[in-house]
Design a protein around this motif. Structure first.
Motif, PDB file in Angstrom:
ATOM      1  N   MET A   1     -84.512 -26.931  13.742  1.00 38.12           N
ATOM      2  CA  MET A   1     -84.351 -25.607  13.197  1.00 38.12           C
ATOM      3  C   MET A   1     -85.682 -25.185  12.585  1.00 38.12           C
ATOM      4  SD  MET A   1     -81.586 -24.386  10.359  1.00 38.12           S
ATOM      5  CE  MET A   1     -82.411 -24.141   8.822  1.00 38.12           C
ATOM      6  N   SER A   2     -86.027 -23.926  12.703  1.00 37.06           N
ATOM      7  CA  SER A   2     -87.211 -23.342  12.084  1.00 37.06           C
ATOM      8  C   SER A   2     -86.794 -22.075  11.358  1.00 37.06           C
ATOM      9  CB  SER A   2     -88.262 -22.990  13.137  1.00 37.06           C
ATOM     10  OG  SER A   2     -88.699 -24.146  13.802  1.00 37.06           O
ATOM     11  N   VAL A   3     -87.497 -21.761  10.284  1.00 32.59           N
ATOM     12  CA  VAL A   3     -87.201 -20.545   9.529  1.00 32.59           C
ATOM     13  C   VAL A   3     -88.498 -19.838   9.182  1.00 32.59           C
ATOM     14  CG1 VAL A   3     -85.061 -21.427   8.496  1.00 32.59           C
ATOM     15  CG2 VAL A   3     -87.225 -21.737   7.300  1.00 32.59           C
ATOM     16  N   ALA A   4     -88.399 -18.549   8.908  1.00 35.49           N
ATOM     17  CA  ALA A   4     -89.523 -17.769   8.385  1.00 35.49           C
ATOM     18  C   ALA A   4     -89.022 -17.136   7.096  1.00 35.49           C
ATOM     19  CB  ALA A   4     -89.962 -16.706   9.389  1.00 35.49           C
ATOM     20  N   LEU A   5     -89.438 -17.690   5.979  1.00 34.46           N
ATOM     21  CA  LEU A   5     -89.002 -17.198   4.679  1.00 34.46           C
ATOM     22  C   LEU A   5     -89.906 -16.063   4.215  1.00 34.46           C
ATOM     23  CD1 LEU A   5     -88.448 -20.658   3.002  1.00 34.46           C
ATOM     24  CD2 LEU A   5     -86.678 -19.090   3.783  1.00 34.46           C
ATOM     25  N   PRO A   6     -89.357 -15.067   3.543  1.00 37.52           N
ATOM     26  CA  PRO A   6     -90.202 -13.999   3.014  1.00 37.52           C
ATOM     27  C   PRO A   6     -91.065 -14.521   1.863  1.00 37.52           C
ATOM     28  CG  PRO A   6     -87.891 -13.619   2.447  1.00 37.52           C
ATOM     29  CD  PRO A   6     -87.946 -14.833   3.302  1.00 37.52           C
ATOM     30  N   GLU A   7     -92.181 -13.888   1.625  1.00 35.62           N
ATOM     31  CA  GLU A   7     -93.067 -14.249   0.517  1.00 35.62           C
ATOM     32  C   GLU A   7     -92.265 -14.212  -0.780  1.00 35.62           C
ATOM     33  OE1 GLU A   7     -96.320 -15.891  -0.782  1.00 35.62           O
ATOM     34  OE2 GLU A   7     -96.173 -15.234   1.292  1.00 35.62           O
ATOM     35  N   GLY A   8     -92.482 -15.185  -1.652  1.00 39.31           N
ATOM     36  CA  GLY A   8     -91.766 -15.240  -2.918  1.00 39.31           C
ATOM     37  C   GLY A   8     -90.486 -16.058  -2.864  1.00 39.31           C
ATOM     38  N   TYR A   9     -90.217 -16.669  -1.713  1.00 36.85           N
ATOM     39  CA  TYR A   9     -89.035 -17.506  -1.555  1.00 36.85           C
ATOM     40  C   TYR A   9     -89.444 -18.890  -1.085  1.00 36.85           C
ATOM     41  CZ  TYR A   9     -85.917 -13.573  -2.168  1.00 36.85           C
ATOM     42  OH  TYR A   9     -85.247 -12.507  -2.697  1.00 36.85           O
ATOM     43  N   ALA A  10     -88.595 -19.865  -1.347  1.00 38.50           N
ATOM     44  CA  ALA A  10     -88.785 -21.223  -0.847  1.00 38.50           C
ATOM     45  C   ALA A  10     -87.412 -21.768  -0.490  1.00 38.50           C
ATOM     46  CB  ALA A  10     -89.458 -22.107  -1.894  1.00 38.50           C
ATOM     47  N   ALA A  11     -87.387 -22.726   0.401  1.00 34.53           N
ATOM     48  CA  ALA A  11     -86.141 -23.389   0.771  1.00 34.53           C
ATOM     49  C   ALA A  11     -86.253 -24.856   0.370  1.00 34.53           C
ATOM     50  CB  ALA A  11     -85.891 -23.255   2.274  1.00 34.53           C
ATOM     51  N   PHE A  12     -85.134 -25.414  -0.031  1.00 39.49           N
ATOM     52  CA  PHE A  12     -85.102 -26.795  -0.487  1.00 39.49           C
ATOM     53  C   PHE A  12     -84.036 -27.547   0.306  1.00 39.49           C
ATOM     54  CE2 PHE A  12     -86.494 -23.984  -3.825  1.00 39.49           C
ATOM     55  CZ  PHE A  12     -87.683 -24.564  -4.201  1.00 39.49           C
TER      56      PHE A  12
END
Length: 136
Positions: A1-12
């Motif tokens: 899986m790949s994601v593109a997070l918006p600036e100012g966000y992070a995934a854990f």
């Protein structure tokens, strides 16, 4: 899986508690952090802590959970002294919770009120965190 997070966000990437409880499987680097600039595949490093039973995963098995959060951008500012706090410099086990974590009577730990030592080459240097929100 790949994601593109918006600036100012992070995934854990967090472990799934049921998988750990039933199979003895844990995540090695938990939680794994994915920042907004990362565009590669998300990989999860698992370890089987059960010495007797092997664990087999198949495609689409749910082995971890992804938590997406807005994150604050901060700047660090070097200071000579940190402000006092109730916990001070107490680290692992300092908040108690079991008899083995209680400090021996008469002992204390912490850095409250300590002055930084060292300099540009090392030592104990302190930093205070300042919010870096735009428009504030």
């Amino acid at each position: 899986m790949s994601v593109a997070l918006p600036e100012g966000y992070a995934a854990f990437v967090h472990p799934r508690s049921g998988l750990a409880a039933r199979c003895g499987v844990a995540l090695v680097n938990a939680p794994g952090t994915i920042d907004a600039g990362y565009r590669g595949e998300i990989k999860v490093i698992v370890v089987n802590l059960d010495p007797r039973e092997a664990v087999r995963f198949e495609r689409f098995d749910r082995i971890a959970q992804l938590v997406v959060q807005q994150v604050e951008r901060v700047r660090f500012r070097e200071v000579a002294e940190l402000p006092d706090s109730a916990r001070a410099g107490g680290g692992f086990g300092s908040t108690g919770g079991h008899a083995g974590a209680e400090p021996a009577s008469g002992t204390t730990s912490g850095t409250s009120g300590q002055v930084a030592e060292g300099g540009p080459t090392g030592g104990n240097r302190y930093a205070s965190v300042v919010s870096d929100r735009e428009g504030q």
